[in-house]
Design a protein around this motif. Structure first.
Motif, short mmCIF file in Angstrom:
data_model
loop_
_atom_site.label_atom_id
_atom_site.label_comp_id
_atom_site.label_asym_id
_atom_site.label_seq_id
_atom_site.Cartn_x
_atom_site.Cartn_y
_atom_site.Cartn_z
N SER A 193 -12.26 6.41 75.77
CA SER A 193 -12.22 7.09 74.48
C SER A 193 -13.25 6.46 73.54
N LEU A 194 -13.75 7.28 72.64
CA LEU A 194 -14.75 6.83 71.67
C LEU A 194 -14.03 6.59 70.34
N LYS A 195 -13.43 5.41 70.21
CA LYS A 195 -12.69 5.09 68.99
C LYS A 195 -12.71 3.58 68.78
N SER A 196 -12.42 3.19 67.55
CA SER A 196 -12.43 1.77 67.22
C SER A 196 -11.32 1.47 66.23
N MET A 197 -11.57 0.52 65.32
CA MET A 197 -10.62 0.18 64.26
C MET A 197 -11.17 0.75 62.95
N PRO A 198 -10.55 1.74 62.35
CA PRO A 198 -11.06 2.24 61.08
C PRO A 198 -10.78 1.26 59.95
N PRO A 199 -11.61 1.23 58.93
CA PRO A 199 -11.36 0.35 57.79
C PRO A 199 -10.05 0.65 57.06
N LYS A 200 -9.58 1.90 57.19
CA LYS A 200 -8.33 2.29 56.54
C LYS A 200 -7.65 3.34 57.42
N LEU A 201 -6.35 3.20 57.61
CA LEU A 201 -5.65 4.18 58.43
C LEU A 201 -4.20 4.32 58.00
N LEU A 202 -3.62 5.44 58.37
CA LEU A 202 -2.20 5.69 58.18
C LEU A 202 -1.52 5.43 59.51
N SER A 203 -0.48 4.60 59.50
CA SER A 203 0.22 4.26 60.74
C SER A 203 0.79 5.52 61.38
N ASP A 204 1.04 5.44 62.69
CA ASP A 204 1.49 6.62 63.44
C ASP A 204 2.76 7.24 62.87
N ASP A 205 3.64 6.40 62.32
CA ASP A 205 4.89 6.94 61.77
C ASP A 205 4.73 7.41 60.33
N GLY A 212 7.31 -2.99 59.65
CA GLY A 212 8.68 -2.85 59.19
C GLY A 212 8.96 -3.73 57.99
N TYR A 213 8.40 -4.94 57.99
CA TYR A 213 8.63 -5.86 56.88
C TYR A 213 7.92 -5.38 55.62
N ALA A 214 6.77 -4.74 55.78
CA ALA A 214 6.05 -4.19 54.63
C ALA A 214 6.93 -3.20 53.88
N GLU A 215 7.66 -2.39 54.62
CA GLU A 215 8.59 -1.45 53.98
C GLU A 215 9.68 -2.20 53.22
N GLU A 216 10.20 -3.25 53.84
CA GLU A 216 11.29 -4.01 53.23
C GLU A 216 10.89 -4.59 51.87
N ILE A 217 9.68 -5.09 51.77
CA ILE A 217 9.27 -5.75 50.52
C ILE A 217 8.55 -4.80 49.56
N GLY A 218 8.45 -3.54 49.94
CA GLY A 218 7.84 -2.55 49.06
C GLY A 218 6.33 -2.63 48.98
N ALA A 219 5.68 -3.13 50.04
CA ALA A 219 4.21 -3.20 50.05
C ALA A 219 3.64 -1.80 50.23
N THR A 220 2.64 -1.47 49.45
CA THR A 220 2.00 -0.16 49.56
C THR A 220 0.80 -0.18 50.49
N LYS A 221 0.24 -1.37 50.75
CA LYS A 221 -0.87 -1.52 51.69
C LYS A 221 -0.63 -2.74 52.56
N VAL A 222 -1.06 -2.67 53.81
CA VAL A 222 -0.98 -3.79 54.74
C VAL A 222 -2.41 -4.19 55.09
N ALA A 223 -2.81 -5.40 54.70
CA ALA A 223 -4.20 -5.85 54.90
C ALA A 223 -4.30 -6.71 56.15
N LEU A 224 -5.18 -6.32 57.06
CA LEU A 224 -5.44 -7.07 58.29
C LEU A 224 -6.86 -7.65 58.24
N GLY A 225 -7.04 -8.77 58.91
CA GLY A 225 -8.30 -9.51 58.79
C GLY A 225 -9.37 -9.20 59.81
N HIS A 226 -9.42 -7.97 60.33
CA HIS A 226 -10.46 -7.63 61.31
C HIS A 226 -11.82 -7.48 60.63
N HIS A 227 -12.85 -8.00 61.26
CA HIS A 227 -14.21 -7.97 60.71
C HIS A 227 -15.11 -7.03 61.52
#
Length: 287
Positions: A167-179, A135-150
């Motif tokens: 389920s056979l799934k993990s954390m993709p390097p890049k994703l579009l949020s559910d909304d 939600g805050y990313a939208e407020e500040i106009g961020a186009t990408k949200v970077a998380l530190g998962h390795h």
């Protein structure tokens, strides 16, 4: 005449190699998955742990020489954990000259109130944290949200989902949020946790421990982490191979009917038969 001793010179060489390796891996991940483009405003989620500090530092290094122009802004979510040292991150970021925001949300109280005694807090905490940051990313106009998962985070999540989620799934390097409002990137996807830990140690980042989840009993992620670490000790290189498998999926060799048309195999077989050149028949006609 150099005053630097051989041990110090060797240590410096090793650190330079480590830093170059991390830069290369982050750069490759960014290129492979198209994580950052011209004009992007990247919101770097900074928790105060080794991973997010390393991510910010490497992105700042790459930013100086990147072929595209992009903006970095660090955001820390102050979850109001008791004893959280509120001064640490602002002092660090100001010294670095990094634009930053401290987002205050009392998710700690919500998590403690809603989580039954003896249950782990991670699921609810993560959900609340993601919601606040997205939600805050939208407020500040961020186009990408970077998380530190390795790399290890990605593999641990794979096994947690298999063992406990079915389920056979993990954390993709890049994703579009559910909304559909945020694109999330994980620039450290190719990086080994051991390399990150060593880099953080040598950089002397002011690490802030998480007192909410780090010491929980019955934490399944910790069990999986120990399992993977044991495999790597017994079979060096296994984690690298497993991560490669995550990037090399063959849907026809699994059993998900939504990913592969098993029902249509007979029709495909018929089409191939109709278009196939019968070699024996062709030779007979040429004779």
């Amino acid at each position: 005449m150099s005053t630097v001793g051989p041990d110090a010179a060797k240590a410096k060489r090793e650190f330079n190699k480590l830093q170059k390796r991390l830069r290369r891996q982050v750069g490759n991940a960014i290129i492979d998955y198209g994580m950052i483009h011209e004009g992007d405003k990247v919101m770097v989620c900074l928790s105060g742990g080794k991973d997010s500090y390393t991510m910010l530092e490497i992105l700042m290094n790459l930013q100086r020489n990147a072929p595209v122009n992009f903006e970095l802004v660090a955001v820390n979510l102050d979850q109001k954990q008791p004893g959280f040292p509120e001064h640490v991150l602002p002092e660090y970021l100001e010294a670095k000259g990094v634009a930053y925001h401290i987002l205050e949300r009392d998710t700690y109280s919500v998590v403690k109130e809603k989580t039954p005694e003896g249950k782990t807090t991670c699921a609810l905490c993560s959900r609340l944290r993601r919601g606040s940051l997205y939600g805050y990313a939208e407020e500040i106009g961020a186009t990408k949200v970077a998380l530190g998962h390795h790399r290890e985070d990605i593999l641990e999540t794979l096994f947690l989902n298999m063992f406990f989620g079915g389920s056979l799934k993990s954390m993709p390097p890049k994703l579009l949020s559910d909304d559909g409002k945020n694109i999330v990137i994980r620039p450290l996807a190719y990086c080994r946790e051991a390399d990150i830990a060593e880099y953080a140690r040598q950089m002397a980042f002011p690490i802030i421990p998480c007192n909410l989840c780090g010491s929980q009993p019955n934490l399944q992620r910790q069990v999986v982490k120990e399992m993977l670490a044991e495999w790597e000790v017994k079979h060096p290189g296994r984690l690298e191979t497993m991560f490669k498998a995550v990037t090399n999926v063959a849907p026809s060799q699994l059993a998900d009917r939504t990913l592969f048309d098993f029902e249509g195999l007979e029709a495909k077989q018929q089409r191939l038969r109709e278009t196939r050149i019968d070699t024996l028949d062709l030779l007979a006609r040429e004779a």
